[in-house]
Every structure is written in structure tokens, then in C-alpha cells.
Design a protein around this motif. Structure first.
Motif: not given
Length: 84
Positions: A7-35
Motif C-alpha cells: 500500500a505504501i509503495k502504491d501510494e508513492l507510485r501514485g504521488l510520482m505519477e500524479d505530480s508535476e515534479y518529484v524531488l528527493l532530499t537527504n534530511y540528515k541533520g534536520m531537527s524535528v522542528t526544522q522538518f
């Protein structure tokens, strides 16, 4: 694959197919507040940021024809999608 992961994989695929853009980011070092603040700013810009498991993202990406996505996945990954 377990139904929950499927279900999670299918949701990700749906988001990718339905969006104009997909960006990936490594969020290491971000605090919960910053996130949380970044998520709020993205929401105002009609975008969405979701933490993804690299293995599930890789499978969803492969189903959309993005076969080399694994070369971009390193560490904790968040996917940002949106419509313009």
C-alpha cells in the motif's frame, strides 16, 4: 511483499505519477522542528514532503520507468512532490 508495504509503495507510485515534479532530499541533520517548518512552507506552496523508505521508493520508481533511482538514494530520504 506485505500488504502494508504494498500500500505504501502504491501510494508513492501514485504521488510520482500524479505530480508535476518529484524531488528527493537527504534530511540528515534536520531537527524535528526544522522538518516540520519546511513541511509547512511546502504545503503553502502546494507541495508535499513525505519521508520514504529507500527500498519502497526504489520499487515504486521502477514501476514508473525510473530505473536508476537507487543511485540517488543515500541515507534518510524525503520525497517532495507538487504541481507547479
Amino acid at each position: 511483499m506485505r500488504p502494508e508495504k504494498q500500500a505504501i509503495k502504491d501510494e508513492l507510485r501514485g504521488l510520482m505519477e500524479d505530480s508535476e515534479y518529484v524531488l528527493l532530499t537527504n534530511y540528515k541533520g534536520m531537527s524535528v522542528t526544522q522538518f516540520g517548518e519546511l513541511r509547512g512552507q511546502l504545503r503553502e506552496a502546494t507541495s508535499r514532503m513525505t519521508v520514504v523508505r529507500n527500498a519502497l521508493f526504489e520499487r515504486a520508481a521502477a514501476e514508473t520507468g525510473w530505473d536508476d533511482a537507487d543511485t540517488l538514494l543515500d541515507g534518510p530520504t524525503a520525497m517532495i512532490v507538487g504541481d507547479g
